[in-house]
Design an enzyme around this catalytic site. Structure first.
Site, PDB file in Angstrom:
ATOM      1  N   SER A 120       0.823  -1.207   0.000  1.00  0.00           N
ATOM      2  CA  SER A 120       0.000   0.000   0.000  1.00  0.00           C
ATOM      3  C   SER A 120       0.859   1.261   0.000  1.00  0.00           C
ATOM      4  CB  SER A 120      -0.937   0.000   1.217  1.00  0.00           C
ATOM      5  OG  SER A 120      -0.186   0.070   2.419  1.00  0.00           O
TER       6      SER A 120
ATOM      7  N   GLU B  82       8.063  -0.792   9.965  1.00  0.00           N
ATOM      8  CA  GLU B  82       7.605  -2.119  10.405  1.00  0.00           C
ATOM      9  C   GLU B  82       7.236  -2.114  11.889  1.00  0.00           C
ATOM     10  OE1 GLU B  82       6.960  -4.301   8.228  1.00  0.00           O
ATOM     11  OE2 GLU B  82       8.348  -4.029   6.544  1.00  0.00           O
TER      12      GLU B  82
ATOM     13  N   CYS C  68      -9.816  -8.011  -7.824  1.00  0.00           N
ATOM     14  CA  CYS C  68     -10.932  -7.268  -8.414  1.00  0.00           C
ATOM     15  C   CYS C  68     -10.616  -5.810  -8.741  1.00  0.00           C
ATOM     16  CB  CYS C  68     -12.155  -7.337  -7.498  1.00  0.00           C
ATOM     17  SG  CYS C  68     -11.989  -6.302  -6.042  1.00  0.00           S
TER      18      CYS C  68
HETATM   19 ZN    ZN Z   1     -11.127  -7.503  -4.327  1.00  0.00          ZN
END
Ligand code: ZN
Length: 191
Positions: free
Chosen positions: A25, A94, A153
């Site tokens: 991310s 971390e 997705c």
């Molecule tokens: Zn997804």
């Protein structure tokens, strides 16, 4: 306050920023970006990372996109207090791999007037809160949650899918072992 533009920061006081999210991310990239900007402003910066994270480079923090900064490798958060010296900005990568005493350490540093920036995973591979990040989020003045993109997705992703069936909480790896998934595509392992 918009934490992505911390130019209008309080004076004569310390504070804590937490950058959290799943793997891939951009947490470490964001940490490095903030630390570099402080260096450009001639502020003294010191960076720490836990000994466990030796994925790319033992004495640097390195993002998945291979930006890096020199970092001191430590085993326990208490070492941060001894090694910070007169640094004005303290970066910690971390954060999820430290024990709960990191909470008191961050508070002490901020109380001394330092800017403390901690990056870390806020959820483990099962999607559960990853201590001590929840405790750090509670004491932070500024919080940024970074999202990845779900590899299944394409929706915004806040979870880390482990691609193997290992059940230890900490298994260090990168793209070979983990991928970012959204809430709907994340499949916690069967017990
Ligand atoms: Zn997804």
């Amino acid at each position: 306050m918009d934490t992505s533009a911390l130019h209008n920061v309080p004076r004569n006081t310390g504070w804590i920023e937490v950058v959290c999210g799943c793997m891939f991310s951009g947490k470490t990239e964001e940490l490095i970006r903030r630390l570099r900007r402080a260096q450009i402003a001639q502020q003294k910066v010191v960076v720490f990372k836990p000994k466990i994270d030796t994925r790319y480079s033992p004495e640097h923090i390195v993002s998945h996109s291979e930006q890096f900064l020199n970092a001191k490798v430590i085993e326990d958060a208490s070492e941060i207090l001894k090694l910070t010296g007169d640094a004005q900005v303290v970066g910690i990568d971390e954060g999820q791999f430290f024990k709960s005493n990191i909470v008191g350490v961050c508070n002490q540093l901020a109380d001394q007037g330092k800017r403390v920036i901690v990056a870390g995973l806020d959820q483990d591979y099962k999607g559960n809160p990853f201590e001590p990040m929840p405790q750090l989020l509670a004491i932070a003045e500024y919080i940024t949650k970074t999202l990845a993109i779900c590899v299944v997705c394409g929706n915004p992703a806040d979870r880390t899918q482990r691609k193997s069936d290992q059940h230890e909480r900490v298994v260090v790896g990168a793209k070979d072992l983990y991928e970012a998934r959204c809430r709907y595509c994340h499949k916690p392992p069967k017990e």
